[in-house]
Design a protein around this motif. Structure first.
Motif, short mmCIF file in Angstrom:
data_model
loop_
_atom_site.label_atom_id
_atom_site.label_comp_id
_atom_site.label_asym_id
_atom_site.label_seq_id
_atom_site.Cartn_x
_atom_site.Cartn_y
_atom_site.Cartn_z
N UNK A 138 -3.50 3.63 -8.42
CA UNK A 138 -4.60 2.75 -8.04
C UNK A 138 -4.36 2.12 -6.67
N UNK A 139 -3.13 1.68 -6.48
CA UNK A 139 -2.79 1.02 -5.21
C UNK A 139 -2.95 2.01 -4.06
N UNK A 140 -2.45 3.24 -4.27
CA UNK A 140 -2.52 4.26 -3.23
C UNK A 140 -3.97 4.60 -2.91
N UNK A 141 -4.76 4.78 -3.96
CA UNK A 141 -6.17 5.12 -3.78
C UNK A 141 -6.89 4.01 -3.03
N UNK A 142 -6.60 2.77 -3.41
CA UNK A 142 -7.25 1.63 -2.73
C UNK A 142 -6.86 1.60 -1.25
N UNK A 143 -5.59 1.90 -1.00
CA UNK A 143 -5.13 1.88 0.40
C UNK A 143 -5.87 2.92 1.22
N UNK A 144 -6.08 4.11 0.63
CA UNK A 144 -6.74 5.18 1.37
C UNK A 144 -8.15 4.81 1.78
N UNK A 145 -8.85 4.07 0.93
CA UNK A 145 -10.24 3.77 1.21
C UNK A 145 -10.44 2.32 1.63
N UNK A 146 -9.33 1.70 2.05
CA UNK A 146 -9.42 0.26 2.34
C UNK A 146 -10.39 -0.04 3.46
N UNK A 147 -10.49 0.83 4.45
CA UNK A 147 -11.31 0.51 5.60
C UNK A 147 -12.79 0.84 5.41
N UNK A 148 -13.15 1.36 4.29
CA UNK A 148 -14.53 1.84 4.10
C UNK A 148 -15.42 0.69 3.63
N UNK A 149 -16.41 0.28 4.45
CA UNK A 149 -17.23 -0.87 4.04
C UNK A 149 -18.21 -0.55 2.93
#
Lengths: 180, 675, 149
Positions: free
Chosen positions: A87-98
């Protein structure tokens, strides 16, 4: 009636044979298969208005037009620990997507335990509480972890009952219309 | 080393069974009595083998030999001694081993009991069938359910038994008692098959295996009641019967066995219902196998969640073979064995027994159908459905009420036939007691129809039973002039089956009333309390005192001390708890119950103290639950009485302990009416 | 009327009165709570094994009870509430199988079996009544003849 016992025995035999066939076809099937899939897929996602860890609120109507991944979890369930890294990794990957929002809704746990967990494990996406287990009930959850993918038009496009991994999360994201 | 020894023992048992089957089969084919006599000895080989295998397993458990997979999965170094010993039946493979052991014991009993008739083909066939069943179970253990499978590298410590199985010493008794019941039905079953195969009947085998059947029934009854007790006191979900598939699996053979116990009396007295009784015995055995299949195959959702294993299909095949054999034999031989008996009057004890059988069969059918309906729905429509308490309660309650009524009226019915006058005389007082019981119940506030009927019929039944005892004792006193207690004891000793049965009926009434009261009038509330705070539930005041945490070996337990008061009386401090085990994620609740004569106060810890120090405690007030256990004890006592030897040397079927049906006064009345 | 008969008539009267008190339909003001209770008993608690929403003390069960209370208060029918839960959790959320369609198996078969069995019993009793005496067949006579010296 002649040979009465024979007729009755054969009638009983027919019933037993039917029963045996039914049992034979069901050996090896999973009696919990129904509870292992979500019935919400294809339907409108339920509305929610939940308090978050940092004192704000997250409301479903404010999320319209965005791809939303909702993950039900808590601090004491072992499979939740197992999928935490993904979950953490997935969130990091898409963190910049508004146009993407990730929410972790706490299910069946205490405030203090969650705060401690979030601090120790470092959870950067939105963590929301579910007082009265309203959202858990509305989403038809029966345990944790469970992950739901909601498309921008508010329809549940995919769900995972049980722990997930990064590949699975990406698939859910794509199913909900997320751009890779 | 131990594993090889164990497997050797199993192989010994299997070969003993094979040799026994071969010898007996050969002897039967050749009509060679010597072979028949020799064949029975192999039963003792099977018993010794089973004892050996069980001993090896206990040895492995006690020495924590984790090279054996079963021990590694069900035992750990920290496991207390009692649970190490009971680990023998903690999981599938071990319980099959227990089954084999109990079966060996019962077969040895049969062989010993019939040792003077060992040349008789009927006995030989029965022994052969018993050995076939034993061979199946040993085969299971040598194949898919091997308890002595070894691990490539032994772990340093085992997993330990399932936490739910370590919670209570009762774990030691519940499975063996159930198995002593279940497996015991193999004995009458094998004789039923033998009777059908040889086409012979009326040899008295029924009377001689009757005791084994009653013993098995008694054990099964106690096993079921203990299971309910465990569910209530240990599992903590608040009830004693959930209509769970595993519970139903133990109930089904009990229902058909109870029907048999009643209808066999009709067979002894009137020579009727032979084929029906044979069918009941075959059905009972099939239901024990079906029960094991449903329980162990993972095919149904259950609280008793066992892991799936390859044993499922094997059990189903065996069940199919047994059922087909039984039904085929009845279809082939049944008409030949039918007795041309008839019942003289619909108002007689015979027809009461017939109705009893009809109702028990209907009950068994309902429970069976409800349990397998989810499978039927999935097979036919692909949907997954559940069948739970609402269905079973709705369907079984009317049948249960009808059975209560029958139980109350039947002991007053004479054999063969009666006149309405006699019946009215006998039933009047008991019926009034029942009616008054009902009135008292309604006056005290009871308003549910089924419950009120249960109370009334219970009163009716108990009054009738007391009357039976009184009439029998009074008759004896008139003849012998003995004092009341002595006359009573001698009356019971002269016909233990009748009076033991009546005591069992009293137990049934107590259980029925307890079920009626607790199912309709329980109250449940959840209260959230700070330390020192109190809440009121149904006249009780519960005060949360403090919480404690206890770490020991495998588990961490959080408990809450709660004081219960009623009015001003302090009823003591109780401590519901939640335990978390090292290997399990979620906590397991342990209730704390204040058992009372009239009602229980049932405390559960719903959530441990939160950051404000509040706990949520579940408080339930359950009326009359204690009487369930008392009733079970009375049923066990009645079974013991029924099993005790009769004072008379051989009870002749036509002799009864009954009061004579008054002929003269009734005749005179009719004469007077005519003139 | 003899004293005995009077006693029976009085008994019948007591029974009828008592049962009437019990069976008398009660007032409607408790019906909301009892509807919630009976609906909760018919729905399975989603995160327990086989318990009903009414029996269970898990958080989901409590939320479900509150939800059902709310639905009953807003006037939803029993059928609508059940359907809402089936939509969320699937067919297996119902503890009492539905009567229509396949449900005839589990509701109708036992009743049919009981009627058949009872009918068979009644027929057999009647037949025995009509011919209360058994007639020995020739085979029986022959058997007895062989036994006699």
């Amino acid at each position: 009636m002649r040979h009465r016992a024979r007729w009755i025995a054969l009638a009983v035999g027919a019933f037993v044979a039917v029963l045996a066939v039914v049992l034979a076809t069901q050996v090896g099937t999973d009696p919990r298969a129904d509870t292992n899939r979500s019935h919400l897929v294809g339907k409108d996602a339920p509305a929610f208005d939940l308090p978050t860890l940092d004192g704000n609120h997250v409301r479903s109507n404010e999320l319209a037009g965005k791809v939303v991944i909702v993950n039900f979890w808590n601090s004491w369930c072992l499979p939740c620990h197992q999928e935490h890294g993904a979950l953490v990794e997935f969130a990091r990957r898409h963190a910049g997507d508004p146009s993407f929002v990730m929410i972790g809704i706490v299910r069946d746990d205490t405030d203090s335990a969650i705060r401690r967990y979030v601090e120790e494990e470092g959870v950067r996406y939105t963590v929301a509480f579910d007082p009265g287990a309203r959202a858990a009930l509305d989403f038809g959850t029966r345990g944790q972890p469970e992950t739901y993918a909601i498309s921008p038009d508010g329809v549940v496009q995919g769900a995972q009952i049980g722990p997930s991994d990064v590949a699975l999360l990406e698939r859910l994201y794509a199913a909900a219309g997320g751009r890779p | 080393m131990k594993a090889s020894l164990g497997v050797l023992a199993l192989a010994l048992g299997a070969s003993g069974a094979v040799l026994g089957i071969g010898t007996l089969g050969l002897g039967l084919a050749r009509h060679d009595e010597r072979l028949l006599r020799a064949g029975r000895r192999y039963v003792f080989v099977v018993l010794v083998a089973a004892l050996l295998a069980a001993a090896v397993m206990e040895w492995a458990l006690l020495t924590h030999d984790f090279s054996i997979k079963y021990v590694a999965e069900n035992n750990a170094r920290a496991t207390p001694l009692l649970y190490t010993i009971t680990g023998l039946w903690a999981a599938l493979e071990g319980s099959i081993l227990l089954w084999g052991l109990v079966l060996g014991g019962y077969l040895a009993f049969v062989v010993h009991k019939f040792r003077n008739r060992s040349g008789d083909p009927l006995v030989a066939w029965a022994t052969l069938v018993g050995l076939v069943v034993a061979l199946f179970f040993f085969g299971l253990m040598l194949g898919p359910a091997n308890p002595f499978k070894t691990l490539a590298s032994a772990p340093l410590d085992g997993q330990g038994p399932n936490p739910l199985l370590q919670n209570h010493p009762l774990m030691a008794f519940h499975p063996p008692l159930l198995y002593l019941g279940y497996v015991g039905f193999t004995v009458p079953f094998s004789f039923a098959i033998a009777s059908l195969v040889t086409g012979r009947f009326g040899e008295g085998w029924l009377a001689e295996t009757r005791r084994a059947t009653l013993v098995a029934w008694g054990f099964l009854t106690v096993g079921i009641i203990l299971g309910a007790w465990w569910s209530y006191e240990v599992l903590g979900w608040g009830g004693y019967w959930a209509w769970d598939p595993v519970e139903n699996a133990s109930l089904l053979p009990w229902l058909t066995a109870t029907a048999f116990i009643h209808s066999v009396v009709v067979q002894e007295r009137r020579g009727m219902l032979r084929v029906w009784n044979l069918s009941l015995l075959i059905a009972t055995f099939c239901l024990t196998i079906l029960g094991t299949f449903l329980t162990r195959s993972g095919i149904l959702n259950s609280v008793h969640s066992f892991t799936q294993s390859a044993i499922g299909p094997t059990l189903l095949v065996f069940l199919g073979v047994v059922a087909a054999t039984g039904i085929g034999l009845i279809a082939w031989r049944g008409d030949r064995l039918r007795a041309p008996g008839r019942i003289d009057s619909p108002v007689s004890r015979e027809s009461a027994f017939l109705t009893n059988n009809l109702l028990f069969a209907a009950l068994a059918f309902v429970v069976l159908l409800g349990t397998v309906y989810p499978l039927i729905a999935e097979a036919l429509q692909g949907r997954q459905l559940s069948v739970g308490e609402p269905y079973f309660d709705r369907m079984t309650t009317p049948i249960g009420i009808a059975l209560l009524f029958l139980m109350a009226a039947a002991p007053a019915l004479p054999w063969r036939a009666t006149s309405r006058e006699v019946l009215r005389d006998r039933l009047l007082v008991s019926a009034w007691v029942g009616a008054l019981t009902m009135v008292v119940a309604v006056a005290l506030g009871a308003r549910e129809l089924a419950q009120v009927l249960a109370f009334g019929l219970g009163g009716f039944a108990v009054a009738g039973i007391v009357r039976q005892f009184a009439v029998g004792t009074r008759g004896r006193r008139r003849a012998s002039g003995e004092a009341w207690p002595l006359a009573l004891a001698r009356t019971v000793r002269s016909n233990p089956r009748l009076y033991g049965g009546l005591v069992v009926h009293v137990g049934v009434v107590i259980v029925a009333i307890a079920i009626a009261a607790s199912s309709a009038y329980s109250t449940k509330r959840e209260v959230r309390l700070r330390e020192g705070q109190s809440a009121g539930v149904r006249g009780y005041t519960v005060t949360y005192l403090r919480s404690q945490q206890d770490r020991s070996g495998q588990k961490t337990t959080v408990s809450a001390d709660v004081r219960i008061k009623r009015g001003g009386d302090d009823l003591g401090t109780y401590a519901p708890a939640i335990s978390t085990f090292r290997n399990a994620a979620q906590g397991i609740g342990t209730p704390s119950v204040r058992t009372g004569l009239r009602e229980d106060v049932y405390l559960t810890l719903v959530s441990s103290p939160n950051e404000q120090g509040r706990v949520t405690i579940g408080v339930a007030v359950n009326p009359m639950v204690m009487w369930l256990w008392v009733g079970g004890g009375v049923m066990a006592l009645g079974t013991l009485v029924a099993l005790s030897p009769s004072l008379r040397r051989r009870a002749r079927p036509t002799e009864t302990e009954e009061e004579p049906v008054p002929a003269e006064p009734a005749l005179r009345e009719r004469e007077e009416a005519l003139t | 009327m003899s004293r005995r008969a009077l006693a029976w008539v009085a008994l019948a009267a007591v029974l009828v009165i008592t049962l009437a008190i019990v069976a008398w339909p009660r007032g409607g003001d408790a019906s909301d709570a009892s509807r919630v209770s009976s609906l909760s008993s018919e729905l399975r608690c989603p995160d327990c094994e086989g318990q009903s929403i009414e029996q269970s003390s898990t958080e989901t069960a409590r939320a479900a009870r509150a939800d059902i209370r709310q639905r009953v208060a807003t006037g939803q029918s029993d059928g609508e509430i059940r359907q809402a839960y089936i939509d969320k959790f699937g067919d297996s959320i119902l503890l009492k199988p539905e009567g229509g369609g396949l449900g005839i198996v589990v509701w109708g078969l036992p009743a049919a079996a009981l009627v058949l069995g009872g009918g068979g019993l009644v027929i057999a009793l009647r037949r025995w009544r009509r011919e209360p005496h058994q007639h020995p067949t020739d085979a029986d006579r022959e058997l007895v003849g062989r036994a006699r010296p």
